[in-house]
Every structure is written in structure tokens, then in C-alpha cells.
Enzyme design. Structure first.
Site, PDB file in Angstrom:
ATOM      1  N   GLU A  40      24.191   2.930  44.576  1.00  0.00           N
ATOM      2  CA  GLU A  40      24.284   4.370  44.754  1.00  0.00           C
ATOM      3  C   GLU A  40      23.006   4.831  45.449  1.00  0.00           C
ATOM      4  O   GLU A  40      21.911   4.420  45.074  1.00  0.00           O
ATOM      5  CB  GLU A  40      24.423   5.096  43.408  1.00  0.00           C
ATOM      6  CG  GLU A  40      24.444   6.620  43.592  1.00  0.00           C
ATOM      7  CD  GLU A  40      24.586   7.427  42.298  1.00  0.00           C
ATOM      8  OE1 GLU A  40      24.795   6.828  41.228  1.00  0.00           O
ATOM      9  OE2 GLU A  40      24.468   8.661  42.388  1.00  0.00           O
ATOM     10  N   ASN A  95      25.995  10.898  46.968  1.00  0.00           N
ATOM     11  CA  ASN A  95      26.278  12.124  46.223  1.00  0.00           C
ATOM     12  C   ASN A  95      26.422  13.287  47.189  1.00  0.00           C
ATOM     13  O   ASN A  95      25.671  13.382  48.154  1.00  0.00           O
ATOM     14  CB  ASN A  95      25.124  12.429  45.263  1.00  0.00           C
ATOM     15  CG  ASN A  95      25.003  11.373  44.185  1.00  0.00           C
ATOM     16  OD1 ASN A  95      25.764  11.366  43.230  1.00  0.00           O
ATOM     17  ND2 ASN A  95      24.060  10.465  44.363  1.00  0.00           N
ATOM     18  N   GLU A 127      30.523  10.532  45.747  1.00  0.00           N
ATOM     19  CA  GLU A 127      30.521  11.014  44.365  1.00  0.00           C
ATOM     20  C   GLU A 127      30.442  12.530  44.357  1.00  0.00           C
ATOM     21  O   GLU A 127      29.559  13.110  44.979  1.00  0.00           O
ATOM     22  CB  GLU A 127      29.318  10.442  43.600  1.00  0.00           C
ATOM     23  CG  GLU A 127      29.356   8.938  43.485  1.00  0.00           C
ATOM     24  CD  GLU A 127      28.242   8.395  42.603  1.00  0.00           C
ATOM     25  OE1 GLU A 127      27.459   9.204  42.048  1.00  0.00           O
ATOM     26  OE2 GLU A 127      28.162   7.162  42.474  1.00  0.00           O
ATOM     27  N   ASP A 157      31.720  12.424  39.379  1.00  0.00           N
ATOM     28  CA  ASP A 157      30.409  12.042  38.839  1.00  0.00           C
ATOM     29  C   ASP A 157      30.106  12.818  37.562  1.00  0.00           C
ATOM     30  O   ASP A 157      30.639  13.911  37.354  1.00  0.00           O
ATOM     31  CB  ASP A 157      29.349  12.362  39.905  1.00  0.00           C
ATOM     32  CG  ASP A 157      28.088  11.529  39.741  1.00  0.00           C
ATOM     33  OD1 ASP A 157      28.025  10.721  38.786  1.00  0.00           O
ATOM     34  OD2 ASP A 157      27.168  11.681  40.560  1.00  0.00           O
ATOM     35  N   GLU A 214      27.263   5.137  33.631  1.00  0.00           N
ATOM     36  CA  GLU A 214      25.901   5.383  34.117  1.00  0.00           C
ATOM     37  C   GLU A 214      24.925   5.239  32.966  1.00  0.00           C
ATOM     38  O   GLU A 214      25.302   5.402  31.811  1.00  0.00           O
ATOM     39  CB  GLU A 214      25.751   6.830  34.601  1.00  0.00           C
ATOM     40  CG  GLU A 214      26.656   7.285  35.705  1.00  0.00           C
ATOM     41  CD  GLU A 214      26.434   8.778  36.010  1.00  0.00           C
ATOM     42  OE1 GLU A 214      25.971   9.515  35.118  1.00  0.00           O
ATOM     43  OE2 GLU A 214      26.724   9.174  37.147  1.00  0.00           O
TER      44      GLU A 214
HETATM   45  O1    G Z   1      24.149  11.146  40.437  1.00  0.00           O
HETATM   46  P1    G Z   1      23.699  11.069  39.029  1.00  0.00           P
HETATM   47  O2    G Z   1      23.645  12.321  38.297  1.00  0.00           O
HETATM   48  O3    G Z   1      24.568  10.112  38.310  1.00  0.00           O
HETATM   49  O4    G Z   1      22.240  10.434  39.131  1.00  0.00           O
HETATM   50  C1    G Z   1      21.751   9.326  38.487  1.00  0.00           C
HETATM   51  C2    G Z   1      20.474   9.712  37.840  1.00  0.00           C
HETATM   52  O5    G Z   1      20.288   8.947  36.684  1.00  0.00           O
HETATM   53  C3    G Z   1      19.256   9.494  38.671  1.00  0.00           C
HETATM   54  O6    G Z   1      18.328  10.447  38.325  1.00  0.00           O
HETATM   55  C4    G Z   1      18.766   8.151  38.227  1.00  0.00           C
HETATM   56  O7    G Z   1      17.392   7.941  38.469  1.00  0.00           O
HETATM   57  C5    G Z   1      19.076   8.237  36.753  1.00  0.00           C
HETATM   58  N1    G Z   1      19.290   6.976  36.096  1.00  0.00           N
HETATM   59  C6    G Z   1      19.893   5.898  36.596  1.00  0.00           C
HETATM   60  N2    G Z   1      19.967   4.896  35.690  1.00  0.00           N
HETATM   61  C7    G Z   1      19.387   5.366  34.561  1.00  0.00           C
HETATM   62  C8    G Z   1      19.150   4.806  33.268  1.00  0.00           C
HETATM   63  O8    G Z   1      19.504   3.661  32.949  1.00  0.00           O
HETATM   64  N3    G Z   1      18.520   5.602  32.361  1.00  0.00           N
HETATM   65  C9    G Z   1      18.115   6.864  32.669  1.00  0.00           C
HETATM   66  N4    G Z   1      17.500   7.542  31.718  1.00  0.00           N
HETATM   67  N5    G Z   1      18.325   7.416  33.865  1.00  0.00           N
HETATM   68  C10   G Z   1      18.954   6.691  34.819  1.00  0.00           C
HETATM   69  O1    G Z   2      17.428  10.002  40.751  1.00  0.00           O
HETATM   70  P1    G Z   2      17.835  10.943  40.059  1.00  0.00           P
HETATM   71  O2    G Z   2      16.729  11.700  39.533  1.00  0.00           O
HETATM   72  O3    G Z   2      17.542  10.091  40.942  1.00  0.00           O
HETATM   73  O4    G Z   2      18.881  11.905  40.762  1.00  0.00           O
HETATM   74  C1    G Z   2      19.093  13.177  40.238  1.00  0.00           C
HETATM   75  C2    G Z   2      20.331  13.824  40.802  1.00  0.00           C
HETATM   76  O5    G Z   2      20.193  14.121  42.176  1.00  0.00           O
HETATM   77  C3    G Z   2      21.528  12.944  40.637  1.00  0.00           C
HETATM   78  O6    G Z   2      22.440  13.597  39.824  1.00  0.00           O
HETATM   79  C4    G Z   2      22.101  12.791  42.020  1.00  0.00           C
HETATM   80  O7    G Z   2      23.482  13.065  41.993  1.00  0.00           O
HETATM   81  C5    G Z   2      21.376  13.849  42.858  1.00  0.00           C
HETATM   82  N1    G Z   2      21.077  13.327  44.175  1.00  0.00           N
HETATM   83  C6    G Z   2      20.262  12.302  44.482  1.00  0.00           C
HETATM   84  N2    G Z   2      20.232  12.087  45.823  1.00  0.00           N
HETATM   85  C7    G Z   2      21.037  13.030  46.381  1.00  0.00           C
HETATM   86  C8    G Z   2      21.445  13.325  47.718  1.00  0.00           C
HETATM   87  O8    G Z   2      21.037  12.690  48.686  1.00  0.00           O
HETATM   88  N3    G Z   2      22.298  14.349  47.897  1.00  0.00           N
HETATM   89  C9    G Z   2      22.781  15.080  46.888  1.00  0.00           C
HETATM   90  N4    G Z   2      23.613  16.068  47.165  1.00  0.00           N
HETATM   91  N5    G Z   2      22.429  14.835  45.606  1.00  0.00           N
HETATM   92  C10   G Z   2      21.579  13.806  45.339  1.00  0.00           C
HETATM   93 MN    MN Z   3      25.724  10.113  41.142  1.00  0.00          MN
END
Ligand code: G
Ligand code: G
Ligand code: MN
Length: 655
Positions: A40, A95, A127, A157, A214
Site C-alpha cells: 500500500e 488511497n 482504497e 478502507d 490492517e
Molecule cells: O489507509 P489507512 O488508514 O489504512 O492507513 C494505514 C495507517 O496505519 C498508516 O498510518 C500506517 O502507518 C498505519 N499502520 C500500518 N500498520 C500498522 C500497525 O501494524 N500498527 C499501527 N499502529 N499502525 C499501522
Molecule cells: O501512514 P499513515 O500515517 O501512514 O497514513 C495515514 C492516513 O493517510 C491513512 O489513512 C491513509 O489512508 C492516508 N494517506 C496516506 N497517503 C495518502 C495519499 O497519498 N493520498 C491520500 N488521499 N491519502 C493518503
Molecule cells: Mn489505506
């Protein structure tokens, strides 16, 4: 009039233009095989002053400032180009936000980036967060249909966190459902979370969607998810999001890693279950086995009500399946419930029972003998949710049982004279018969020796071990062989050896254990005495001021050499082969002529049984020096006068 542009927008625009916003990639794995299936994309802003800025902070900002399109373009192109360098089978998820879903240009953006990067859209999953759908269903439907037409898969999602989740699931043509990580993270500690996760996975399965969990952080979660039938997992257990540079290495390492079999579901040894089959197929297989089984089967809920009943049990109970459902065991078979009730209650508390035999007259007057087993059924966290019941009608087999009991009586008379203590136990390991020898030995009365009461005579230190071995045999059917001490009538401790073998009926079920108890105290003591004698002998040999070497007859194999012998001869005695054949035991007469092997004093003793007085030789020592030694040899004779070995004493001679 000039329009004020806030600083952060200026900053973000600059950030986008100078490629500070980059895709990170988090792995997705197939739970059943542990195989990597894709990533992802999670965006990161590598800000020159603020450091790493998380997406929660800049995605909204980009949307509000109308920069999300530009941002997306950059991130998509970067991510697609990275994926082009990786094997085709690896997929990519991206996403999209609520604003993007309103934007009719999304489709064009995705197409352009894919084309530019040479990335096939068949590898892409988009997603959509639940919250993005609120008040936006019509637009979302149009856009997702356009994307699907390009071969893109659509995932819902963070499922379960939004408003009207089920309505959304129904409204759009989703391919995938992602269980929100807040449920997954608490599923081990909170029953509610666990039930929600199980329900979402079940829902996804029944709609034919790929299910993704997730936030998988530990093995225990992964195992539980697999058991629930979840397809894919994502989370820190498998890897945090990584940059494009580290991605290729990650893929390589994944390939090299030996595939771990991700935890297996509880019934995996059972060959009847095709684990490769889809959960729905598995269910119909199970149903077929259930209905067709030659034994009566049912499942009782915590209130002892029938939740399901198979054909065979319905026949035994002389009532149709449907009239069982929702009714209690007490209502359906009161004549058996009198006996069974207490066991059912204990099973609800986690105890398992097998082969409980009861005889009763059914309401219609038919006398039945039933062998019943209860197995508590637990949910994913081990909580008992009900009891699985298996029932075999053994009314006809009962006559055979009577015959068996009669023969047991004969057996009992026949063995009373035996020096060993024979005993018989039932399938549960309860002693039902023991020879009067037991009473003589232990002073315990007959009644005090039945069931598990025999343990009263066992020396406490040996009891835990003995009981464990017995329980193990009962569970596995393995032969019993265990030693323990018993306190005798005179208050002495006697070593006993208990052995037993199971007897099975035609269907392979254990019906009896036949065992013997043997007094091995003399044997044990003799063994102990022998060990002590040998130790004493070694002590003596090591202490005497002369060298001693002992060889076996007739081979001449060296069985012992004391340290003094080694000190004089200057080589290791035990590592030297047979004295009768070995060329390296080299000796000379005092006149310098070589002594033939068969004339060595020890060889003469071993082979011919000759004793010799102190004779002087020149011995070629381990260090290559010839030294004068005085040897005295004698044969060792057995009880019948046969030669069993020879011994030689070695003293340093006077030069
Ligand atoms: O798109 P989505 O809302 O599903 O984003 C995934 C988020 O969850 C991102 O912030 C990512 O860094 C975080 N994440 C992914 N794997 C894990 C995990 O195993 N534990 C926790 N606490 N956060 C995670
Ligand atoms: O990594 P985590 O903190 O990585 O991500 C937090 C949230 O931000 C997740 O729910 C994910 O869906 C969203 N996100 C991460 N990257 C992008 C992106 O490139 N575009 C959009 N629209 N949402 C994102
Ligand atoms: Mn996601």
C-alpha cells in the site's frame, strides 16, 4: 485587490514541486502462506525544516488548497515507476480522499501516470475510506465504475469506523474489504473487537470479497485472523512502510526467506478438511460429513439447547431434526438427561469426556445403551461457547461387553497366583480390577484401590510423574511403562514397575487397559549395588601404586587401564586396540630380542589361562623410549571356570 495566500500553502506547493512528497510502501501478505502479494502506498512529506510530516497533516491541507491533484500526480508517477521495477505479480494499493472522489479527473490522472510509468492498471487497487463516501455515493459510483472498467480493483478502507458501513458496502461494487486496525489491534484483549473482526471477515466472505486486516502487530493476531478465514494481512508484523530505495531489497529478502507456515487452524491435521478450499466450500464439506456421519452429532449452546443436530442423532432420539432445534437436552431426552446433565455442565466449564456409557429406556419404551462424548467448543480466544456432542448407540454391542466382563472374572481367578499384580482399568483410566496381591503389598483394601485411589500408596515424590505418564497413555493409547515407589504394609518403600496395554473394540476405540505391576525392588537394588561395586573397584584401581590393565577374553580387547599404567607405558590404554593383535604393544626380552605377541603375559593369560610371575621386559613406551618393566599376569575366571579375561600388573623395573 490581492488575494492573500497562506504561508502553509506556499510551503506545500513548494514541497510538491521540489518532490519532497514521496510514496512509502507497506507490505501486504497472504496470511495462509506468508507470501508477499503487494504494497500500500502511504505518502510522506520529507520537509526540509519540519522533518517527516505524516499524511494526516498535509492531505487535508492539499485538498483545501486545491493541490491534491498535483500532489497525487507526483506520488502516483513515483509509485508506479517504482513498481515497474518489481515482479509483475506484486500489486499496489493507493488511497484516495473524499475530494478526489468528487473529481472527475481522477480517472485521467491515474491513466496518465500509469501510461507514463509503463505500469499495468491490472496491478492497482484503489482504497476508498468509508468516510469519503458519506453524501457522495453517486459520484463515487460513477468513478469506481470507470476505474473498474480499466481493470482496477476497489477496496473499502477502514471498514467499521464510518457511518452506515453496511449501506456503503451495498452501494458500491467493492472487490476488497479492509478491517480497520483499531479492531485488529484490540482483538486479543477485547471480546467485542474479536467478534466484530470475525463478523466483518464473515461478511466479506459471504459477499465474495477479499478480506484484509490492517494493523497486524503480532503472531497471535495473525493466527487468529487466519483461523477466522481472513485472506490478507498488513501491519508492523510484516513491515513498516519503506521508501522506494529500500523496497527492492525488501522484496529480495522476502523471496529468500524460507516461507513460514503461518499458524494453522485447529483442525488442520484432519485430512477431511481441504484447507485450500474457500471457507464456504469448507463449510459445505463439513455439513456433508456432519449429516452423513454414522454417529449422532449435535452442538449445544451455553443453555444446553440444540443449535444443530445431525440425522443420525435425530433417529436415535426418535424425533425430527427441527423439533430439536432451540430445545434443551432435558426436554428432548429426559431419561438420559438424569445421568448426562452433570457431565454437560462440566463440559460447559471446559472438561472433555469421552465414552460415557449410560443405559435408559426411551419414552417409547425402547431400551438403549449409549456411549456419549462431550467436547467443549471454544471461540477464537478460548472461551467456551458450547459443547459438541458425539453419541454412539451401543445397545447391540452391549452383549459383547457382558461377555467381556465375564471373561474378566475368569481372568481374575486365573492370575491371583501370579507374582505380578495384574490390574484392569477402563478407558478413562479408572482402575476397575486389581489382583488381591495389591492388598497384600500395600495393605489397602479392595475398595481403597479402585478408581484413582491407588495413588494413595504411591510415594509422593514419584506420584506426579506416574500420574502424568498414565494420563498420557490414556490420551494417546501409547503403552504404559513407568516406575515408582510404593509404600508397603511394613512401611518400606518398594520400587514397582507398572506396564499396561490398551484393548480396543472393532471401531478402534479403547475399551479397557490391561496392566501388570511388578516388584522391581530387588532388581533396582542389585543394579544400584553393582553400580556401587564398580565405582569402588575403580577407586581401588586408581589408588594402587602399580599399573593395572584388564583385557577381555578371548578377543583381548582392553576394558580397563589405570592412570599408573598409563604413566609407566606413556600411552593411553583404553584407546589402544586388542592386545592379542596389536603391533604397537612392542616388547623385547632383556637380551634385545623381540617378544612374540602370543608370549606376552597378558595374552597368555587371556588366551591360554596362564598365570605368570614377575617377568622383566623392555617395553617400547609411547615416547619411543625402551624401559624396563616387570609384568605379572593372571587370567580372570568365570563361575564355571571359563576364562573371561586377564589382568596384568605393571611395575617399573630397576635399570
Ligand atoms: O489507509 P489507512 O488508514 O489504512 O492507513 C494505514 C495507517 O496505519 C498508516 O498510518 C500506517 O502507518 C498505519 N499502520 C500500518 N500498520 C500498522 C500497525 O501494524 N500498527 C499501527 N499502529 N499502525 C499501522
Ligand atoms: O501512514 P499513515 O500515517 O501512514 O497514513 C495515514 C492516513 O493517510 C491513512 O489513512 C491513509 O489512508 C492516508 N494517506 C496516506 N497517503 C495518502 C495519499 O497519498 N493520498 C491520500 N488521499 N491519502 C493518503
Ligand atoms: Mn489505506
Amino acid at each position: 485587490m490581492s488575494l492573500m495566500i497562506p504561508d502553509y500553502v506556499v510551503d506545500l506547493r513548494r514541497g510538491i514541486e521540489s518532490d519532497e512528497i514521496v510514496p512509502y510502501f507497506q507490505p501486504l501478505l497472504e496470511l495462509r502462506t506468508g507470501q508477499l502479494i503487494g504494497f500500500e502506498v502511504l505518502s510522506r512529506w520529507k520537509h526540509p525544516l519540519r522533518g517527516m510530516v505524516p499524511p494526516d497533516e498535509f492531505i487535508r491541507m492539499a485538498e483545501d488548497a486545491g493541490l491534491i491533484g498535483q500532489l497525487m500526480e507526483k506520488v502516483l508517477l513515483h509509485a508506479f515507476s517504482t513498481m515497474r521495477r518489481l515482479p509483475e505479480y506484486l500489486r499496489l494499493s493507493i488511497n484516495v480522499s473524499a475530494i478526489q472522489l468528487r473529481d472527475r479527473t481522477l480517472r485521467r490522472q491515474v491513466c496518465l501516470a500509469a501510461e507514463q510509468a509503463g505500469f499495468s492498471l491490472k496491478r492497482l487497487t484503489v482504497e476508498i475510506t468509508e468516510s469519503a463516501l458519506v453524501g457522495n455515493i453517486e459520484h463515487a459510483r460513477t468513478i469506481t465504475e470507470e476505474l473498474k472498467a480499466l481493470g482496477v480493483r476497489i477496496a473499502i478502507d477502514d471498514f467499521g469506523t464510518g457511518y452506515s458501513s453496511l449501506r456503503h458496502l451495498h452501494a458500491l461494487p467493492f472487490d476488497e474489504i479492509k478491517v480497520d486496525r483499531t479492531f485488529v489491534q484490540t482483538m486479543l484483549s477485547r471480546r467485542e473487537s474479536r467478534k466484530i473482526v470475525a463478523a466483518i471477515i464473515g461478511l466479506g466472505q459471504s459477499l465474495g470479497l477479499t478480506t484484509v486486516a490492517e494493523g497486524v502487530e503480532g503472531e497471535a493476531q495473525a493466527d487468529m485472523l487466519l483461523w477466522m478465514g481472513c485472506d490478507l494481512g498488513q501491519g508492523y508484523l510484516y513491515g513498516r512502510p519503506v521508501s522506494d530505495k529500500r523496497l527492492e531489497r525488501f522484496v529480495l529478502e522476502q523471496k529468500k526467506a524460507t516461507r513460514r507456515e503461518v499458524g494453522r487452524p485447529p483442525n488442520s491435521e484432519d485430512a477431511t478438511f481441504q484447507m485450500d478450499a474457500l471457507p464456504s466450500q469448507r463449510l459445505s464439506q463439513l455439513q456433508a460429513i456432519y449429516d452423513g456421519a454414522p454417529v449422532g452429532l449435535c452442538f449445544l449452546d451455553r443453555n444446553e439447547r440444540y443449535v444443530s443436530v445431525n440425522k443420525r442423532l435425530a433417529e436415535m432420539n426418535n424425533a425430527p431434526i427441527v423439533s430439536h432445534l432451540g430445545r434443551t437436552v432435558a426436554e428432548m431426552i429426559p431419561e438420559f438427561y438424569v445421568f448426562l446433565g452433570p457431565y454437560i455442565k462440566r463440559a460447559m466449564n471446559g472438561e472433555a469426556f469421552s465414552g460415557l456409557v449410560f443405559r435408559a429406556a426411551r419414552a417409547d419404551g425402547v431400551v438403549q445403551v449409549r456411549s456419549t462424548s462431550y467436547q467443549p467448543t471454544r471461540d477464537e480466544a478460548g472461551e467456551v461457547v458450547g459443547v459438541s456432542v458425539a453419541v454412539v448407540d451401543i445397545t447391540e454391542r452391549e452383549s459383547a461387553e457382558v461377555a467381556l466382563r465375564e471373561s474378566e472374572i475368569h481372568h481374575r481367578y486365573a492370575v491371583e497366583l501370579s507374582p505380578q499384580v495384574p490390574w484392569t482399568a477402563d478407558a478413562q483410566g479408572q482402575i476397575i480390577e486389581a489382583s488381591p496381591q495389591w492388598t497384600v503389598l500395600t495393605g489397602l483394601g479392595r475398595d481403597e484401590s479402585m478408581g484413582m485411589a491407588w495413588t494413595k500408596a504411591v510415594y509422593p515424590e514419584d506420584l506426579v510423574g506416574a500420574r502424568e505418564r498414565w494420563t498420557h497413555s490414556i490420551k494417546t493409547g501409547e503403552l504404559l511403562d513407568v516406575e515408582y515407589r510404593v509404600r508397603t504394609t511394613e512401611g518400606k518403600l518398594h520400587w514397582m514397575r507398572a506396564r499396561a496395554a490398551p484393548r480396543r473394540d472393532d471401531s478402534g476405540q479403547i475399551i479397557r487397559w490391561y496392566g501388570t505391576l511388578e516388584d522391581i525392588d530387588d532388581y533396582k537394588r542389585a543394579k544400584e549395588e553393582l553400580r556401587e561395586a564398580v565405582a569402588r573397584l575403580h577407586g581401588v584401581f586408581d589408588a594402587v601404586p602399580v599399573g593395572i590393565v584388564i583385557a577381555e577374553a578371548p578377543s583381548g580387547r582392553i576394558v580397563m587401564g589405570n592412570p599408573q599404567a598409563e604413566a609407566i607405558l606413556r600411552h593411553r590404554i583404553l584407546e589402544t586396540p586388542d592386545v592379542t593383535s596389536h603391533e604397537e604393544w612392542v616388547m623385547f626380552h632383556l637380551d634385545g630380542s623381540r617378544v612374540a605377541t602370543e608370549d606376552y603375559p597378558l595374552v597368555r593369560a587371556v588366551v591360554r589361562g596362564e598365570a605368570s610371575g614377575a617377568e622383566e621386559f623392555l617395553y617400547l613406551c609411547g615416547d619411543g623410549v625402551k624401559r624396563r618393566v616387570s609384568l605379572t599376569a593372571a587370567p580372570i575366571l568365570g563361575q564355571e571356570g571359563e576364562i573371561i579375561g586377564g589382568v596384568v600388573t605393571i611395575q617399573e623395573g630397576k635399570d
